[in-house]
Design a protein around this motif. Sequence first.
Motif, mmCIF file in Angstrom:
data_model
loop_
_atom_site.group_PDB
_atom_site.id
_atom_site.type_symbol
_atom_site.label_atom_id
_atom_site.label_comp_id
_atom_site.label_asym_id
_atom_site.label_seq_id
_atom_site.Cartn_x
_atom_site.Cartn_y
_atom_site.Cartn_z
ATOM 1 N N UNK A 124 0.829 -1.243 0.079
ATOM 2 C CA UNK A 124 -0.110 -0.104 -0.003
ATOM 3 C C UNK A 124 0.885 1.378 0.006
ATOM 4 N N UNK A 125 0.865 2.059 -0.970
ATOM 5 C CA UNK A 125 1.519 3.408 -1.145
ATOM 6 C C UNK A 125 0.478 4.504 -1.084
ATOM 7 N N UNK A 126 0.760 5.469 -0.459
ATOM 8 C CA UNK A 126 0.015 6.709 -0.239
ATOM 9 C C UNK A 126 0.479 7.972 -0.494
ATOM 10 N N UNK A 127 -0.232 9.122 -1.175
ATOM 11 C CA UNK A 127 0.090 10.047 -1.118
ATOM 12 C C UNK A 127 0.034 11.166 -0.099
ATOM 13 N N UNK A 128 0.817 12.207 -0.145
ATOM 14 C CA UNK A 128 0.791 13.073 1.042
ATOM 15 C C UNK A 128 -0.444 13.484 1.659
ATOM 16 N N UNK A 129 -1.368 13.777 0.566
ATOM 17 C CA UNK A 129 -2.542 14.365 1.013
ATOM 18 C C UNK A 129 -3.775 13.076 1.301
ATOM 19 N N UNK A 130 -3.315 11.766 1.563
ATOM 20 C CA UNK A 130 -4.430 10.839 1.668
ATOM 21 C C UNK A 130 -4.844 10.983 3.062
ATOM 22 N N UNK A 131 -6.250 10.819 3.331
ATOM 23 C CA UNK A 131 -7.006 10.853 4.632
ATOM 24 C C UNK A 131 -7.879 9.751 4.506
ATOM 25 N N UNK A 132 -7.502 9.005 5.785
ATOM 26 C CA UNK A 132 -8.076 7.342 6.046
ATOM 27 C C UNK A 132 -9.101 7.559 7.225
ATOM 28 N N UNK A 133 -9.995 6.866 7.278
ATOM 29 C CA UNK A 133 -11.137 6.863 8.211
ATOM 30 C C UNK A 133 -12.051 5.552 8.113
ATOM 31 N N UNK A 134 -12.267 5.035 9.790
ATOM 32 C CA UNK A 134 -13.058 3.860 9.707
ATOM 33 C C UNK A 134 -14.304 4.205 10.589
ATOM 34 N N UNK A 135 -15.132 4.949 9.947
ATOM 35 C CA UNK A 135 -16.427 5.490 10.512
ATOM 36 C C UNK A 135 -17.558 4.602 10.971
ATOM 37 N N UNK A 136 -17.426 3.372 10.838
ATOM 38 C CA UNK A 136 -18.478 2.221 11.052
ATOM 39 C C UNK A 136 -19.269 2.351 12.397
ATOM 40 N N UNK A 137 -18.928 2.790 13.468
ATOM 41 C CA UNK A 137 -19.440 3.056 14.738
ATOM 42 C C UNK A 137 -20.326 4.369 14.716
ATOM 43 N N UNK A 138 -19.857 4.971 13.954
ATOM 44 C CA UNK A 138 -20.417 6.550 13.889
ATOM 45 C C UNK A 138 -21.762 6.254 12.998
ATOM 46 N N UNK A 139 -21.640 5.234 11.950
ATOM 47 C CA UNK A 139 -23.007 5.035 11.051
ATOM 48 C C UNK A 139 -23.678 3.825 11.716
ATOM 49 N N UNK A 140 -23.479 3.604 13.087
ATOM 50 C CA UNK A 140 -24.626 2.486 13.496
ATOM 51 C C UNK A 140 -24.124 1.080 13.148
ATOM 52 N N UNK A 141 -22.675 0.897 12.615
ATOM 53 C CA UNK A 141 -22.265 -0.193 11.976
ATOM 54 C C UNK A 141 -21.165 -0.774 12.833
ATOM 55 N N UNK A 142 -20.685 -2.019 12.406
ATOM 56 C CA UNK A 142 -19.317 -2.450 12.826
ATOM 57 C C UNK A 142 -18.391 -2.747 11.816
ATOM 58 N N UNK A 143 -17.116 -3.111 11.951
ATOM 59 C CA UNK A 143 -16.153 -3.345 11.045
ATOM 60 C C UNK A 143 -16.625 -4.225 10.218
ATOM 61 N N UNK A 144 -16.236 -4.256 8.622
ATOM 62 C CA UNK A 144 -16.488 -5.479 7.854
ATOM 63 C C UNK A 144 -15.223 -5.967 7.256
ATOM 64 N N UNK A 145 -15.365 -7.099 6.466
ATOM 65 C CA UNK A 145 -14.350 -7.382 5.509
ATOM 66 C C UNK A 145 -13.071 -8.204 6.720
ATOM 67 N N UNK A 146 -13.490 -8.622 7.701
ATOM 68 C CA UNK A 146 -12.512 -9.292 8.553
ATOM 69 C C UNK A 146 -11.468 -8.351 9.132
ATOM 70 N N UNK A 147 -11.938 -6.747 9.064
ATOM 71 C CA UNK A 147 -10.921 -5.850 9.463
ATOM 72 C C UNK A 147 -10.894 -5.991 11.033
ATOM 73 N N UNK A 148 -12.053 -6.531 11.652
ATOM 74 C CA UNK A 148 -12.120 -6.839 13.125
ATOM 75 C C UNK A 148 -10.977 -7.661 13.746
ATOM 76 N N UNK A 149 -10.510 -8.287 12.790
ATOM 77 C CA UNK A 149 -9.400 -9.336 12.996
ATOM 78 C C UNK A 149 -7.880 -8.592 12.483
ATOM 79 N N UNK A 150 -7.999 -8.485 11.444
ATOM 80 C CA UNK A 150 -6.862 -7.857 10.633
ATOM 81 C C UNK A 150 -6.245 -6.652 11.319
ATOM 82 N N UNK A 151 -6.937 -5.621 11.570
ATOM 83 C CA UNK A 151 -6.392 -4.335 12.154
ATOM 84 C C UNK A 151 -5.898 -4.444 13.678
#
Length: 259
Positions: free
Chosen positions: A120-147
């Motif tokens: 994974x390569x990112x530019x200096x302007x890249x912005x990341x976010x994991x707003x699942x809880x804020x949307x009343x949801x939970x993480x997906x795609x196995x990310x609860x394990x992977x992160x």
Amino acid sequence: MTEEIVTRSSDGICIIQMNRPEKKNAITQNMYRKMAEALQMADKDDAIRVAVLCGSQNLFTSGNDIRDFQAHSATQKADQPFAADAFFKGVLELRKPLIAAVQGYAIGIGTTMLLHCDLVYASQNATFSLPFVNLGLCPEFGSSMMLPRLAGHQQAAELFLLGEPFTADHARSVGLVNQIFPDETLMEEVMTIAGRLAQKPPRALMETKKLMKASWANDLRKAIETDGKMFFELMMGPEAAEAFAAFTENRNPDFSTSS
């Protein structure tokens, strides 16, 4: 009509580009299907040695298209797969190296899919976010394990539970990003790296990738299934309904009566 997923191949490299900049590359079910097809094609084509996933016009993706998501979820049954599932399967089953080039927004699935990329390569302007809880949801795609596996529990908890944006530098500090490049040279740098991979012995590349993931592949598939079930349950619940309604009505959500 503009193609929302653009695929092109040359010199052993398959580029899969999200191309819906007017909607910040928000991903629809049709886009998931197209990306899944592109990944399957790249896996089967012996001329392809590496795949590159990117966005367009300095944007990676702002995540799922919420209105498209709502439209499909309203008629979706619990035992029916979403088109996203085909994309997940395509990513997991791709034998060849998968590189992500991240510019601008990488929100929700835009961040969690990176956990399954090889580089994974990112530019200096890249912005990341994991707003699942804020949307009343939970993480997906196995990310609860992977992160947590990648970053440790406390770092993962901060990113998941608060759901706040974080920078490319922070993404690199938790192991999500390999390197950061200037915005204007990101794709050039990524293509150079992809070109180096494309020149390597293909079976050795594929077997090495397989061996690195073999010890936890079954656990990941279980995590993806568990994440998916809870995600669907929460998506059908009152908290997600309030979060989506607030998004549509351009107001702050009210979770004061939620239990």
